[in-house]
Scaffold this active site. Structure first.
Site, short mmCIF file in Angstrom:
data_model
loop_
_atom_site.label_atom_id
_atom_site.label_comp_id
_atom_site.label_asym_id
_atom_site.label_seq_id
_atom_site.Cartn_x
_atom_site.Cartn_y
_atom_site.Cartn_z
N HIS A 237 0.84 -1.19 0.00
CA HIS A 237 0.00 0.00 0.00
C HIS A 237 0.88 1.24 0.00
O HIS A 237 1.93 1.23 0.64
CB HIS A 237 -0.92 0.02 1.24
CG HIS A 237 -2.06 0.95 1.07
ND1 HIS A 237 -1.95 2.29 1.37
CD2 HIS A 237 -3.31 0.76 0.59
CE1 HIS A 237 -3.10 2.87 1.10
NE2 HIS A 237 -3.94 1.98 0.61
N ASP B 271 -8.08 -5.15 -0.11
CA ASP B 271 -8.63 -6.01 -1.16
C ASP B 271 -8.21 -7.46 -1.06
O ASP B 271 -8.66 -8.29 -1.84
CB ASP B 271 -8.25 -5.45 -2.53
CG ASP B 271 -9.06 -4.23 -2.86
OD1 ASP B 271 -10.22 -4.18 -2.42
OD2 ASP B 271 -8.54 -3.33 -3.53
N1 ACO Z 1 4.22 -7.77 -4.78
C1 ACO Z 1 5.56 -7.76 -4.92
N2 ACO Z 1 6.33 -6.67 -4.75
C2 ACO Z 1 5.72 -5.53 -4.44
C3 ACO Z 1 4.33 -5.45 -4.28
C4 ACO Z 1 3.57 -6.63 -4.45
N3 ACO Z 1 2.23 -6.61 -4.33
N4 ACO Z 1 3.98 -4.18 -3.99
C5 ACO Z 1 5.11 -3.48 -3.95
N5 ACO Z 1 6.18 -4.29 -4.21
C6 ACO Z 1 7.59 -3.90 -4.22
C7 ACO Z 1 7.95 -3.09 -5.46
O1 ACO Z 1 8.38 -3.94 -6.51
C8 ACO Z 1 9.04 -2.20 -4.93
O2 ACO Z 1 10.23 -2.98 -4.82
P1 ACO Z 1 11.68 -2.28 -5.07
O3 ACO Z 1 11.82 -1.27 -3.98
O4 ACO Z 1 12.64 -3.42 -4.99
O5 ACO Z 1 11.61 -1.67 -6.44
C9 ACO Z 1 8.59 -1.89 -3.50
O6 ACO Z 1 7.80 -3.02 -3.12
C10 ACO Z 1 7.77 -0.61 -3.36
O7 ACO Z 1 6.65 -0.70 -4.24
P2 ACO Z 1 6.09 0.51 -5.10
O8 ACO Z 1 5.42 -0.02 -6.31
O9 ACO Z 1 7.18 1.55 -5.29
O10 ACO Z 1 5.05 1.12 -4.07
P3 ACO Z 1 3.86 2.07 -4.46
O11 ACO Z 1 3.52 2.81 -3.21
O12 ACO Z 1 4.17 2.88 -5.67
O13 ACO Z 1 2.68 1.08 -4.87
C11 ACO Z 1 0.85 -0.43 -4.72
C12 ACO Z 1 1.67 0.65 -4.00
C13 ACO Z 1 0.41 0.07 -6.10
C14 ACO Z 1 -0.40 -0.71 -3.89
C15 ACO Z 1 1.72 -1.72 -4.85
O14 ACO Z 1 2.08 -2.19 -3.57
C16 ACO Z 1 1.02 -2.82 -5.67
O15 ACO Z 1 1.13 -2.83 -6.90
N6 ACO Z 1 0.29 -3.76 -4.98
C17 ACO Z 1 -0.44 -4.79 -5.69
C18 ACO Z 1 -1.76 -4.21 -6.22
C19 ACO Z 1 -2.76 -3.93 -5.11
O16 ACO Z 1 -3.00 -4.76 -4.23
N7 ACO Z 1 -3.41 -2.74 -5.20
C20 ACO Z 1 -4.46 -2.33 -4.25
C21 ACO Z 1 -3.96 -1.24 -3.34
S1 ACO Z 1 -5.16 -0.82 -2.14
C22 ACO Z 1 -6.30 0.07 -2.99
O17 ACO Z 1 -6.03 0.82 -3.89
C23 ACO Z 1 -7.65 -0.12 -2.63
#
Ligand code: ACO
Length: 401
Positions: free
Chosen positions: A280, A337
């Site tokens: 998140h 979710d």
């Molecule tokens: N699985 C694996 N790795 C992940 C995940 C995941 N679900 N989420 C983040 N990471 C990793 C990224 O690859 C990144 O790694 P790095 O530092 O080695 O490059 C690090 O964790 C940080 O992630 P970001 O994408 O920079 O974080 P951001 O805050 O931009 O994204 C998000 C947040 C979009 C929710 C992300 O965690 C994600 O894609 N999750 C999966 C989709 C999801 O569940 N979305 C619902 C969110 S809640 C809502 O909107 C209701």
């Protein structure tokens, strides 16, 4: 320093913050969120208390108007909404024009936008009275659009609701009533939907809410702004994650339930796969909504006598992630979710409707944020950029390209 004249004071400096990770876009008195400690409050009331003790309509009122309603205020509000719970018959022509393959989120965004055409009086709203009229119109018609979107997708006849029911009961009836059979209220089902809607009702300046505020800041009407929010919510990195989670859990199940294989995929930077429902932007400890939903998933499945293998797979993934360096280091925890889809499915809601249910819950938050933005007379949202393209070039005639 007057924030509006900051550029002049700094000699034209523009801050670049991709994804707005560190940028506040507004002041707001609606939702408080502390990502480090996993705290979420609507208008000062804890999400735990509201999910346990309030009805969805009370929370709708609270978010929009700032106070929990008295019985009298709630009754008047509900009556005003009921006055507006009819949808023009011509909307059905639009609904029937979509192919059966259409995703319900695309249909819902289109129908919500179409409300501008059928209710032109609610488009240009400046006074608080006009805003109230547009708000009750939307709250009256939105559940009808949600239910009709689902029933059309499932080739079922449309239901027109029943004014004697409460707001969530009526939504459920319009979605699930059967022709020639009396609709009966099932308390366990209604309580579960109430709770899910409350947990999704607002989440400060997330992608869809920021979209609603920025579209509304041009003084586009409420329905157009909400339609834009629905489109923003659709994406799998935002609300679309609830559908993506179930699809992922089903794929793991079909693949023999090997969670370790999928954990490895999620950690592999060459693999685009992400563990859906994990991580998140703001919560870096735990998502308080996920805790409540996980407990509710256990309770609802037990009450309904539903056994779902994917719940065990989900719990297994969570346990492994909590012990895994990759997830721990990046502070990745289940979000709202991760478990919600398991409940929606137990309630008989089709997978493609999951994000529509999220939108149904988020509507009051979008409305509250739009209203706050308009009442505060916020300026039009218009970010700057740092240009990195070509400098001035001489025009090349066609024959020289
Ligand atoms: N699985 C694996 N790795 C992940 C995940 C995941 N679900 N989420 C983040 N990471 C990793 C990224 O690859 C990144 O790694 P790095 O530092 O080695 O490059 C690090 O964790 C940080 O992630 P970001 O994408 O920079 O974080 P951001 O805050 O931009 O994204 C998000 C947040 C979009 C929710 C992300 O965690 C994600 O894609 N999750 C999966 C989709 C999801 O569940 N979305 C619902 C969110 S809640 C809502 O909107 C209701």
């Amino acid at each position: 320093i007057d924030i509006a004249s900051l550029r002049a004071v700094t000699g034209g400096i523009t801050t670049i913050d991709p994804g707005f990770k560190n940028t506040g876009s507004c002041e707001s008195a609606i939702t408080f969120l502390n990502g480090e400690e996993g705290i979420l409050r609507y208008r000062g009331y804890s999400i735990e208390d509201l999910a346990e003790k309030a009805s969805f309509l009370e929370v709708v009122y609270l978010l929009i108007f700032g106070e929990l309603p008295t019985e009298e205020q709630l009754t008047k509000f509900h009556n005003d909404i009921k006055e507006e719970n009819h949808v023009d018959e011509d909307v059905k022509k639009i609904l029937n024009g979509f192919p059966k393959s259409a995703h319900p989120m695309g249909v819902l965004a289109s129908l919500t936008s179409a409300l501008t055409a059928f209710n032109p009086d609610a488009v240009n709203v400046d006074s608080e009275e006009d805003m109230y009229a547009a708000i009750v119109k939307l709250l009256g018609k939105f559940p009808v659009l949600v239910a009709w979107t689902m029933r059309t997708k499932m080739s079922k006849p449309l239901d027109y609701g029943d004014d004697s029911l409460d707001y969530v009961q009526n939504l459920h009836k319009m979605m699930f009533s059967k022709p020639n059979s009396e609709y009966k209220v099932d308390k366990a089902i209604i309580d579960a939907i109430d709770k899910l809607l409350i947990l999704h009702a607002d989440h400060e300046q997330n992608c869809s809410t920021s979209t609603v505020r920025i579209v509304g800041s041009s003084h586009a009407g409420l329905f157009a702004s909400i339609s834009a929010g629905i489109s923003a919510l659709w994406g799998p990195l935002h609300g679309g994650a609830n559908q993506a989670v179930i699809e992922m859990l089903e794929a793991i199940k079909a693949d023999g339930g090997d969670t370790k294989k999928y954990m490895a995929k999620a950690k592999d930077k060459e693999d685009p796969f992400r563990l859906m429902g994990f991580g998140h932007r703001v919560y870096k400890n735990f998502d308080p909504r996920a805790k409540i939903i996980k407990k509710a998933a256990d309770e609802v499945l037990e009450q309904l006598g539903v056994e779902d293998e994917v719940l065990a797979i989900a719990k297994g993934l969570e346990k492994e992630a909590l012990e895994d360096d990759y997830f721990v280091k990046r502070k990745l925890y289940p979000n709202v979710d991760f478990y919600s889809g398991i409940i929606y499915r137990a309630l008989g809601i089709p997978v493609e409707m999951f994000t529509v249910m999220f939108a149904m819950g988020r509507v009051p938050g979008w409305i509250a944020q739009w209203r706050e933005m308009r009442l505060r007379k916020e300026p039009i949202g218009r970010p700057r950029q740092v240009y990195i393209g070509e400098t001035l070039r001489a025009f090349k005639p066609m024959e020289e390209r």
